[in-house]
Design a protein around this motif. Sequence first.
Motif, PDB file in Angstrom:
ATOM      1  N   LEU A   1     -21.886  28.606 -16.008  1.00 22.23           N
ATOM      2  CA  LEU A   1     -22.075  29.997 -15.576  1.00 22.23           C
ATOM      3  C   LEU A   1     -21.809  30.941 -16.736  1.00 22.23           C
ATOM      4  O   LEU A   1     -20.787  30.819 -17.421  1.00 22.23           O
ATOM      5  N   TYR A   2     -22.737  31.862 -16.969  1.00 19.53           N
ATOM      6  CA  TYR A   2     -22.540  32.944 -17.947  1.00 19.53           C
ATOM      7  C   TYR A   2     -22.452  34.266 -17.195  1.00 19.53           C
ATOM      8  O   TYR A   2     -23.252  34.525 -16.280  1.00 19.53           O
ATOM      9  N   VAL A   3     -21.466  35.098 -17.558  1.00 19.41           N
ATOM     10  CA  VAL A   3     -21.363  36.449 -16.988  1.00 19.41           C
ATOM     11  C   VAL A   3     -21.230  37.451 -18.125  1.00 19.41           C
ATOM     12  O   VAL A   3     -20.500  37.220 -19.088  1.00 19.41           O
ATOM     13  N   ASN A   4     -21.937  38.559 -17.997  1.00 18.47           N
ATOM     14  CA  ASN A   4     -21.925  39.566 -19.054  1.00 18.47           C
ATOM     15  C   ASN A   4     -20.784  40.566 -18.871  1.00 18.47           C
ATOM     16  O   ASN A   4     -20.520  41.373 -19.755  1.00 18.47           O
ATOM     17  N   GLN A   5     -20.138  40.512 -17.708  1.00 17.40           N
ATOM     18  CA  GLN A   5     -18.984  41.371 -17.443  1.00 17.40           C
ATOM     19  C   GLN A   5     -17.899  40.553 -16.758  1.00 17.40           C
ATOM     20  O   GLN A   5     -18.201  39.656 -15.969  1.00 17.40           O
ATOM     21  N   LEU A   6     -16.647  40.853 -17.053  1.00 15.53           N
ATOM     22  CA  LEU A   6     -15.540  40.212 -16.360  1.00 15.53           C
ATOM     23  C   LEU A   6     -15.660  40.531 -14.876  1.00 15.53           C
ATOM     24  O   LEU A   6     -15.779  41.695 -14.498  1.00 15.53           O
ATOM     25  N   PRO A   7     -15.680  39.517 -14.008  1.00 23.66           N
ATOM     26  CA  PRO A   7     -15.872  39.773 -12.577  1.00 23.66           C
ATOM     27  C   PRO A   7     -14.810  40.714 -12.009  1.00 23.66           C
ATOM     28  O   PRO A   7     -13.647  40.693 -12.426  1.00 23.66           O
ATOM     29  N   LYS A   8     -15.217  41.506 -11.043  1.00 20.21           N
ATOM     30  CA  LYS A   8     -14.295  42.448 -10.404  1.00 20.21           C
ATOM     31  C   LYS A   8     -13.260  41.695  -9.568  1.00 20.21           C
ATOM     32  O   LYS A   8     -13.526  40.638  -9.021  1.00 20.21           O
ATOM     33  N   GLY A   9     -12.066  42.286  -9.488  1.00 22.45           N
ATOM     34  CA  GLY A   9     -11.006  41.685  -8.685  1.00 22.45           C
ATOM     35  C   GLY A   9      -9.837  41.236  -9.535  1.00 22.45           C
ATOM     36  O   GLY A   9      -9.523  41.830 -10.577  1.00 22.45           O
ATOM     37  N   ALA A  10      -9.198  40.155  -9.112  1.00 28.29           N
ATOM     38  CA  ALA A  10      -7.979  39.685  -9.766  1.00 28.29           C
ATOM     39  C   ALA A  10      -8.202  39.234 -11.204  1.00 28.29           C
ATOM     40  O   ALA A  10      -7.250  39.166 -11.977  1.00 28.29           O
ATOM     41  N   ALA A  11      -9.435  38.923 -11.589  1.00 26.30           N
ATOM     42  CA  ALA A  11      -9.702  38.510 -12.977  1.00 26.30           C
ATOM     43  C   ALA A  11      -9.390  39.626 -13.959  1.00 26.30           C
ATOM     44  O   ALA A  11      -9.171  39.371 -15.144  1.00 26.30           O
ATOM     45  N   GLN A  12      -9.345  40.866 -13.478  1.00 24.32           N
ATOM     46  CA  GLN A  12      -9.114  42.009 -14.355  1.00 24.32           C
ATOM     47  C   GLN A  12      -7.653  42.434 -14.412  1.00 24.32           C
ATOM     48  O   GLN A  12      -7.343  43.554 -14.803  1.00 24.32           O
ATOM     49  N   ILE A  13      -6.716  41.543 -14.044  1.00 19.56           N
ATOM     50  CA  ILE A  13      -5.295  41.890 -14.061  1.00 19.56           C
ATOM     51  C   ILE A  13      -4.836  42.127 -15.492  1.00 19.56           C
ATOM     52  O   ILE A  13      -5.379  41.553 -16.435  1.00 19.56           O
ATOM     53  N   PRO A  14      -3.801  42.970 -15.688  1.00 18.80           N
ATOM     54  CA  PRO A  14      -3.281  43.199 -17.045  1.00 18.80           C
ATOM     55  C   PRO A  14      -2.753  41.909 -17.652  1.00 18.80           C
ATOM     56  O   PRO A  14      -2.155  41.085 -16.964  1.00 18.80           O
ATOM     57  N   SER A  15      -2.956  41.737 -18.949  1.00 11.53           N
ATOM     58  CA  SER A  15      -2.552  40.503 -19.622  1.00 11.53           C
ATOM     59  C   SER A  15      -1.039  40.335 -19.689  1.00 11.53           C
ATOM     60  O   SER A  15      -0.546  39.236 -19.911  1.00 11.53           O
ATOM     61  N   LYS A  16      -0.278  41.418 -19.486  1.00 16.07           N
ATOM     62  CA  LYS A  16       1.185  41.311 -19.582  1.00 16.07           C
ATOM     63  C   LYS A  16       1.795  40.553 -18.403  1.00 16.07           C
ATOM     64  O   LYS A  16       2.929  40.085 -18.466  1.00 16.07           O
TER      65      LYS A  16
ATOM     66  N   ALA B   1     -29.970  44.949 -17.237  1.00 11.12           N
ATOM     67  CA  ALA B   1     -29.536  43.739 -17.932  1.00 11.12           C
ATOM     68  C   ALA B   1     -28.048  43.712 -18.267  1.00 11.12           C
ATOM     69  O   ALA B   1     -27.481  42.644 -18.505  1.00 11.12           O
ATOM     70  N   GLY B   2     -27.393  44.876 -18.282  1.00 17.28           N
ATOM     71  CA  GLY B   2     -25.994  44.933 -18.690  1.00 17.28           C
ATOM     72  C   GLY B   2     -25.040  44.160 -17.805  1.00 17.28           C
ATOM     73  O   GLY B   2     -23.941  43.799 -18.226  1.00 17.28           O
ATOM     74  N   THR B   3     -25.440  43.899 -16.557  1.00 18.67           N
ATOM     75  CA  THR B   3     -24.549  43.175 -15.632  1.00 18.67           C
ATOM     76  C   THR B   3     -24.977  41.724 -15.423  1.00 18.67           C
ATOM     77  O   THR B   3     -24.606  41.097 -14.430  1.00 18.67           O
ATOM     78  N   THR B   4     -25.739  41.180 -16.341  1.00 19.09           N
ATOM     79  CA  THR B   4     -26.349  39.854 -16.169  1.00 19.09           C
ATOM     80  C   THR B   4     -25.338  38.735 -15.876  1.00 19.09           C
ATOM     81  O   THR B   4     -24.268  38.664 -16.483  1.00 19.09           O
ATOM     82  N   ALA B   5     -25.718  37.875 -14.935  1.00 14.16           N
ATOM     83  CA  ALA B   5     -25.033  36.605 -14.702  1.00 14.16           C
ATOM     84  C   ALA B   5     -26.117  35.540 -14.613  1.00 14.16           C
ATOM     85  O   ALA B   5     -27.212  35.805 -14.114  1.00 14.16           O
ATOM     86  N   ALA B   6     -25.831  34.348 -15.101  1.00 11.66           N
ATOM     87  CA  ALA B   6     -26.858  33.294 -15.104  1.00 11.66           C
ATOM     88  C   ALA B   6     -26.217  31.928 -14.947  1.00 11.66           C
ATOM     89  O   ALA B   6     -25.108  31.682 -15.433  1.00 11.66           O
ATOM     90  N   PHE B   7     -26.930  31.041 -14.252  1.00 11.02           N
ATOM     91  CA  PHE B   7     -26.531  29.642 -14.150  1.00 11.02           C
ATOM     92  C   PHE B   7     -27.424  28.814 -15.056  1.00 11.02           C
ATOM     93  O   PHE B   7     -28.645  28.999 -15.076  1.00 11.02           O
ATOM     94  N   ILE B   8     -26.793  27.909 -15.784  1.00 11.26           N
ATOM     95  CA  ILE B   8     -27.494  27.111 -16.781  1.00 11.26           C
ATOM     96  C   ILE B   8     -27.265  25.634 -16.486  1.00 11.26           C
ATOM     97  O   ILE B   8     -26.127  25.209 -16.241  1.00 11.26           O
ATOM     98  N   ILE B   9     -28.332  24.871 -16.498  1.00 12.19           N
ATOM     99  CA  ILE B   9     -28.219  23.421 -16.370  1.00 12.19           C
ATOM    100  C   ILE B   9     -28.353  22.807 -17.763  1.00 12.19           C
ATOM    101  O   ILE B   9     -29.280  23.124 -18.500  1.00 12.19           O
ATOM    102  N   GLN B  10     -27.380  21.963 -18.092  1.00 14.40           N
ATOM    103  CA  GLN B  10     -27.378  21.304 -19.397  1.00 14.40           C
ATOM    104  C   GLN B  10     -27.560  19.808 -19.213  1.00 14.40           C
ATOM    105  O   GLN B  10     -26.958  19.192 -18.338  1.00 14.40           O
TER     106      GLN B  10
END
Length: 566
Positions: A313-328, A220-229
């Motif tokens: 879209l809900y993700v329980n972890q920041l997706p791998k790749g460029a999304a994890q770039i340093p904030s600086k 469950a720690g890596t959960t991603a889910a699509f939600i219809i509202q």
Amino acid sequence: MFPTGGSFRGSRGACFAKALMKNLPVTSGLSEPHKLPPAPSTWNGRSTGVYDQQEKNTFRHAPVKPKVSPKTLIDKYMQGEMHAVSLLHQLAQILQFHLEIKETVTTGNISGFYFAFCVVIDGVEYKTGMGIKKKDARLKAAQLALQDLLPNLECLKSALPEASDVPPPLPVKEEPSISDIHPCRTIHERKNSVNLQILHAVRDQLTKLMNSHLEFSACAGTTAAFIIQTSSTCEVVALGTGNFNSKESASSSGRTVHDSHAVVTARRSLMRFLYRHLLLFFSKTATLTEKSIFQQNSSSGLLSLKSGITLHLYVNQLPKGAAQIPSKLRLNPLSISAWQVNNEISLHLSVEGKVFSVFSSPFDHCASKLVSMSTTDKITQWQVLGYQGALLSHFIEPIYVQSILIGDSWCSDIRGMEISVSQRVEGITSLLPMLYCMMRPHISLVPSVATNSTDSGHLTYGINWSEGDSSLEVVDGLEGKTTEESPFKSGSALASRLCKAAMLHRFKLVAKEAQRQDLLATSSYREAKRMAKPYQEAKNVLRAYLLQQGFGSWLVKLSVSDNFSM
């Protein structure tokens, strides 16, 4: 379960509440409204910026005290007493958003000479309006944008400033309400309420699934889910977990799942959900057709989501790749290119759960290990091409995510996600074929629905589920196959219900119900995808654009992986 109504316009335009969100202060408490950037310098009437803006069509309205309420203006427009362009300008003044009506290019198979314009509100582009004269194209663009905006104003009445021509009487001193001082703050609080509804829906569905299968709770720690509202409900319709790519070489039968990362798994589960609702729509029974989330769109000839339905879209972890770039890291908005920020925001490749920049990958692309694009890059692609993929685009308009909720407890900065998903492809919409656009999602940090487990027993396992499933399926990410202990198994070969062969089978079922003989005659998975011409055109435009902007080349799939038939 889902409401019926008129044509759904949110597939290209953005929710008005989402557009207004862009003017919110980043800190809590009351502060000055977000200040807009200065206009690019011009010379002889032409913009010198990389992304051209026609100054005469760009409006940065200063906040003013409204003499007429938005409701009155809208009523006049609905009664035919006000021009659509005029209404947009007045709403921009009252509601303090950045409005631009810019000339773009005609797209798709349009014969004859036409002018094309689109409305841009706080960076979000709306549908393109076309006309033989420029003023006709501008009017059409304004009308198309208002089709998206006006329905959403209904839910913001309490946040809109009211007209006042005379000073109020002197009352007993009382504190002004937050909505009086800062109407966007009320919208912000409403957005937080929506986020909580989505979180509760994801947590409830995940808890339900895990309580039935406690032996897989570590997944469950890596959960991603699509939600219809809808206006009344928030419902999880697809869910996935996982963190690996297959270690196997590309499958020639289409029966191996190559990428089992959570978001990719959840998205393929979403596709299964969409196929189900297509079968409902094309059924011969009126009651079943009514239950479908789709409706016929006469203008495009395709199906679209019913009015009032949005996808999140809900993700329980920041997706791998460029999304994890340093904030600086910071980007120069006039010259966005990967070399300016090293390799951090370039495209990334994923190998057995590890990611590498396309500019610095230390492995041989010809090696036997299976390689795919990073999850971040795939989200970037889906926000342009839609989450439905090539096969489903034969039947439905592109479907976009309106918001992405990140529940990563270790994440404190979403700048990398915003840059990767939106800024890397800023300005691409005018190059795309009809119906496609760059949909900028609202990205926010939210509480996590599940904690990462230290149990390594099922480290490579991932689960998948979509609305309508009686049980979940467990896939070993490294093997790309269903596990022996999975509650759901499709057969002795252990091919996952998410594999390409299973998707092709569903595609053929829908093509049969829709009486599409041209699609039934396709000889392979590869051919069926290639026949989706507008989708393939949009994909080619996206990849050429990313390369031109300096983010690197998109990985080209081995043809053997798609060259199979039923």
